[in-house]
Motif scaffolding. Structure first.
Motif, PDB file in Angstrom:
ATOM      1  N   GLY A  35       0.300  10.940  -0.133  1.00  0.00           N
ATOM      2  CA  GLY A  35       0.715   9.539  -0.291  1.00  0.00           C
ATOM      3  C   GLY A  35       0.824   9.151  -1.762  1.00  0.00           C
ATOM      4  O   GLY A  35       1.757   8.454  -2.169  1.00  0.00           O
ATOM      5  N   GLN A  36      -0.130   9.635  -2.567  1.00  0.00           N
ATOM      6  CA  GLN A  36      -0.098   9.321  -3.999  1.00  0.00           C
ATOM      7  C   GLN A  36       1.118   9.935  -4.679  1.00  0.00           C
ATOM      8  O   GLN A  36       1.710   9.332  -5.573  1.00  0.00           O
ATOM      9  CB  GLN A  36      -1.380   9.822  -4.666  1.00  0.00           C
ATOM     10  CG  GLN A  36      -2.602   8.969  -4.316  1.00  0.00           C
ATOM     11  CD  GLN A  36      -3.881   9.578  -4.859  1.00  0.00           C
ATOM     12  OE1 GLN A  36      -4.031  10.797  -4.893  1.00  0.00           O
ATOM     13  NE2 GLN A  36      -4.793   8.725  -5.275  1.00  0.00           N
TER      14      GLN A  36
ATOM     15  N   TRP B   8       3.988   7.733  -4.027  1.00  0.00           N
ATOM     16  CA  TRP B   8       3.977   6.549  -4.891  1.00  0.00           C
ATOM     17  C   TRP B   8       4.393   6.887  -6.310  1.00  0.00           C
ATOM     18  O   TRP B   8       5.127   6.151  -6.944  1.00  0.00           O
ATOM     19  CB  TRP B   8       2.583   5.908  -4.885  1.00  0.00           C
ATOM     20  CG  TRP B   8       2.312   5.134  -3.643  1.00  0.00           C
ATOM     21  CD1 TRP B   8       3.255   4.589  -2.809  1.00  0.00           C
ATOM     22  CD2 TRP B   8       1.043   4.831  -3.070  1.00  0.00           C
ATOM     23  NE1 TRP B   8       2.640   3.961  -1.762  1.00  0.00           N
ATOM     24  CE2 TRP B   8       1.284   4.093  -1.890  1.00  0.00           C
ATOM     25  CE3 TRP B   8      -0.272   5.099  -3.434  1.00  0.00           C
ATOM     26  CZ2 TRP B   8       0.245   3.615  -1.076  1.00  0.00           C
ATOM     27  CZ3 TRP B   8      -1.295   4.627  -2.632  1.00  0.00           C
ATOM     28  CH2 TRP B   8      -1.035   3.900  -1.458  1.00  0.00           C
TER      29      TRP B   8
ATOM     30  N   MET C  82       2.471   9.193   5.554  1.00  0.00           N
ATOM     31  CA  MET C  82       1.501   8.200   5.090  1.00  0.00           C
ATOM     32  C   MET C  82       0.729   7.616   6.278  1.00  0.00           C
ATOM     33  O   MET C  82       1.236   7.542   7.394  1.00  0.00           O
ATOM     34  CB  MET C  82       2.216   7.063   4.360  1.00  0.00           C
ATOM     35  CG  MET C  82       2.632   7.391   2.944  1.00  0.00           C
ATOM     36  SD  MET C  82       3.253   5.910   2.117  1.00  0.00           S
ATOM     37  CE  MET C  82       3.644   6.581   0.518  1.00  0.00           C
TER      38      MET C  82
ATOM     39  N   GLU D 155      -1.224   2.900   4.212  1.00  0.00           N
ATOM     40  CA  GLU D 155      -0.390   3.298   3.071  1.00  0.00           C
ATOM     41  C   GLU D 155       1.056   2.874   3.305  1.00  0.00           C
ATOM     42  O   GLU D 155       1.736   2.420   2.388  1.00  0.00           O
ATOM     43  CB  GLU D 155      -0.462   4.821   2.870  1.00  0.00           C
ATOM     44  CG  GLU D 155      -1.762   5.299   2.265  1.00  0.00           C
ATOM     45  CD  GLU D 155      -1.858   6.822   2.202  1.00  0.00           C
ATOM     46  OE1 GLU D 155      -2.478   7.323   1.262  1.00  0.00           O
ATOM     47  OE2 GLU D 155      -1.316   7.510   3.097  1.00  0.00           O
TER      48      GLU D 155
END
Lengths: 354, 238
Positions: free
Chosen positions: B139-140, B143, B166, B170
């Motif tokens: 997920g990071q 982003w 995600m 999220e």
């Protein structure tokens, strides 16, 4: 003035190992040692040391193209040869007066860069990448070796310079400094040592600045993920081409200095063995870092030289074993691995102390 | 005003007609979602817009300019930006450096550092800035790549499945992120399977099926459309 300051700030950055007063103190110490070394040695030994320095430029060119840029090139040896022969042809025809050898040095490097620009244009804009880049560049290198090897006949001459086939070209003048009391030729002795050392320091620091600049950022971005780099608006083929040309110029510098050092060059300096050895120095040292590349090259090369005394074929076998071991144990390079290990240990000690 | 316009765009891969006379107009300032079953041609359409593929016939206009034959990087410089389906971050570089590379052609020196800090805060990645991007959670990474895409200050942001992999929280946070960007003036075109996300952000939805525009409208209209439900269940063979 501010431009100069920001230039010096680029000596350190995420793309190069070594930062802070401790690193630069060590750098100054090593440099001082290198400067003082001829005082404690004789001209013959110092001249032989130059031979090791000569190869560092081609190693750095591989680090730039392969380690930072992610494109494996076997072509460095071809550019080495083009510049080496180029210097020979120019100086045999026009002599060494009025400092012409220095102009010949630049012109020979320019020739290598020009060939790289042409070859690189077709490769990068033809979207040749990965292993195919290695194949194409290797083919060019071997083709050049084959071509030069069949130039033994007297019809193969450029002006006064006979190409001489497999026996190679010799008796070109060394780099010569024009001076009032008569020109000073730089044979493989203390004079040439200082000149090459100065070049080495300049190229090393210059590459540190380049790789930590925004240009260097884009180069490593292309290595990590070319599609993403292009989708950030970078014309990646242009960046790859520029890197390739800079690398060719550095390999060319090696070629000229090699020719100057021994006053001869043969086609075998563009052969398969010659093309593979720099790859091994750079892989063993740590291709993705300039400092690791320099250290690795000097260590492996002197080791190789020592082994050659006992038998050159065994030395080559040993080189192969070394490459296999590196790939298995420390794929990013042995020297780089050791440096990173020490750094980790020091930071841990500091954290424990704090 | 139309920001992006596809006119009669066709693309064949051998005998496969993956994009079949697609006409699509994206208005300035909207969030537009592109949905459709697997193999509908959504990602191919993105690649055509980005210049990774070139259409066999048809034109693509961006802000009034015909960009059909432009190279990818040139399209990006005109104000397009993309987040890929598989996170395309620079894995061997730090999070901070990833953002620096995205920003450096626009900003320098102190302004560059300040903008990196602002983006790190926006992406909730302040604590991870020194880490290698390859070590981030999935997920990071998504982003971070969104951060790199918006760092270019694009006029049109293309998102290819921004919430894939995600968690629901999220996904919701990503939706809020997209809405904030849109409120600041960014036009967004997103491919997405997650209907909660589509419902959260989309102002208009286009359904792609077998390389053709199958339906278009608000999310409520699309959900109410029985034909759309049918193709997702594999019953329609239009």
């Amino acid at each position: 003035m501010t431009g100069l300051v920001s230039l010096f700030r680029r000596l350190e950055g995420p793309q190069t190992l070594g930062r802070g007063p401790a690193f630069w103190a060590l750098f100054a110490l090593v440099l001082a040692g290198a400067l003082a070394y001829p005082l404690f040695s004789d001209g013959y030994t110092v001249g032989n040391t130059v031979y090791f320095f000569v190869w560092v430029f081609i190693a750095l060119s591989l680090s730039l193209i392969w380690g930072y840029g992610g494109s494996l090139s076997f072509g460095q040896t071809a550019f080495f040869g083009i510049a080496g022969y180029g210097y020979g042809i120019l100086t045999i025809n026009f002599g060494a007066a009025y400092g012409f050898t220095w102009i010949a040095l630049l012109l020979a490097i320019g020739m290598a860069a020009l060939v790289a620009a042409l070859l690189g244009y077709f490769m990068f804009f033809g979207r040749i990448a990965g292993v195919f880049l290695g194949i194409v560049t290797l083919a060019v290198t071997l083709m050049l070796e084959r071509f030069m090897a069949q130039t033994a006949g007297p019809e193969w001459r450029i002006g006064a310079a006979r190409l001489n086939g497999f026996n190679g070209m010799s008796a070109m003048p060394p780099l010569t400094i024009p001076w009032f009391g008569g020109p000073i030729p730089l044979f493989a002795d203390v004079g040439l040592y200082y000149v090459v050392l100065a070049m080495l320091v300049l190229v090393y620091l210059g590459l540190r600045i380049l790789m930590n600049s925004s240009f260097g950022n884009v180069i490593v971005a292309i290595r990590e993920n070319p599609e993403r780099a292009e989708m950030l608006g970078y014309d990646i083929r242009k960046y790859q081409l520029i890197t390739f040309v800079i690398g060719a110029a550095l390999a060319g510098l090696s070629g000229v200095l090699y020719t100057v050092w021994g006053q001869y060059i043969t086609p075998s300096s563009m052969g398969m063995t010659a093309a593979s050895l720099p790859l091994i120095w750079v892989a063993v040292g740590g291709r993705s870092d300039l400092t690791a590349t320099v250290i690795g090259t000097l260590v492996v090369l002197s080791g190789f030289q020592a082994l050659t005394i006992y038998g050159s074929q065994y030395a080559l076998v040993f080189m192969g074993v070394l490459l296999v071991l590196t790939v298995l144990i420390a794929p990013n390079g042995l020297v780089l691995g050791v440096i990173k290990g020490i750094t980790k240990l020091v930071t841990r000690r500091k954290q424990e102390a704090a | 005003m139309a920001l992006l316009q596809l006119r009669d765009v066709n693309k064949h891969f051998g005998g496969l007609h993956v994009t079949n006379s697609v006409n699509l107009v994206l208005e300035q300032g909207e969030i537009h979602c592109l949905i459709g079953p697997n193999g509908a041609g959504k990602s191919t359409l993105f690649r055509l817009i980005l210049g990774e593929h070139h259409p066999g016939s048809g034109q693509i206009y961006f802000a009034g300019e015909d960009i059909t034959t432009l190279k990818s990087f040139a399209r990006i410089r005109r104000g397009l930006s993309v987040k890929f389906q598989v996170p395309g971050v620079f894995k061997g570089l730090s999070v901070r450096q990833n953002l620096e590379i995205a920003l450096q052609s626009r900003l320098h020196g102190a302004a560059l550092d300040k903008e990196i800090d602002r983006l790190l805060a926006f992406l909730n990645l302040e604590a991870e800035q020194a880490q290698l991007a390859g070590n981030l959670s999935h997920g990071q990474k998504q982003w971070l790549e969104i951060g790199m895409a918006i760092a270019l200050k694009p006029r049109l942001l293309l998102l290819d499945e921004p919430t894939a992999g995600m968690s629901p929280e999220e996904t919701h946070m990503t939706g809020e992120m997209v809405r904030r960007l849109n409120a600041a003036g960014m036009t967004v075109l997103a491919i997405e399977h997650d209907m909660a996300f589509v419902r959260q952000v989309a102002q208009r939805v286009t359904v792609l099926h077998l390389g053709q525009v199958f339906a278009q409208g608000s999310i409520d209209e699309i959900v109410a459309d029985e034909r759309v439900a049918a193709i997702y269940l594999g019953q329609a063979h239009a």
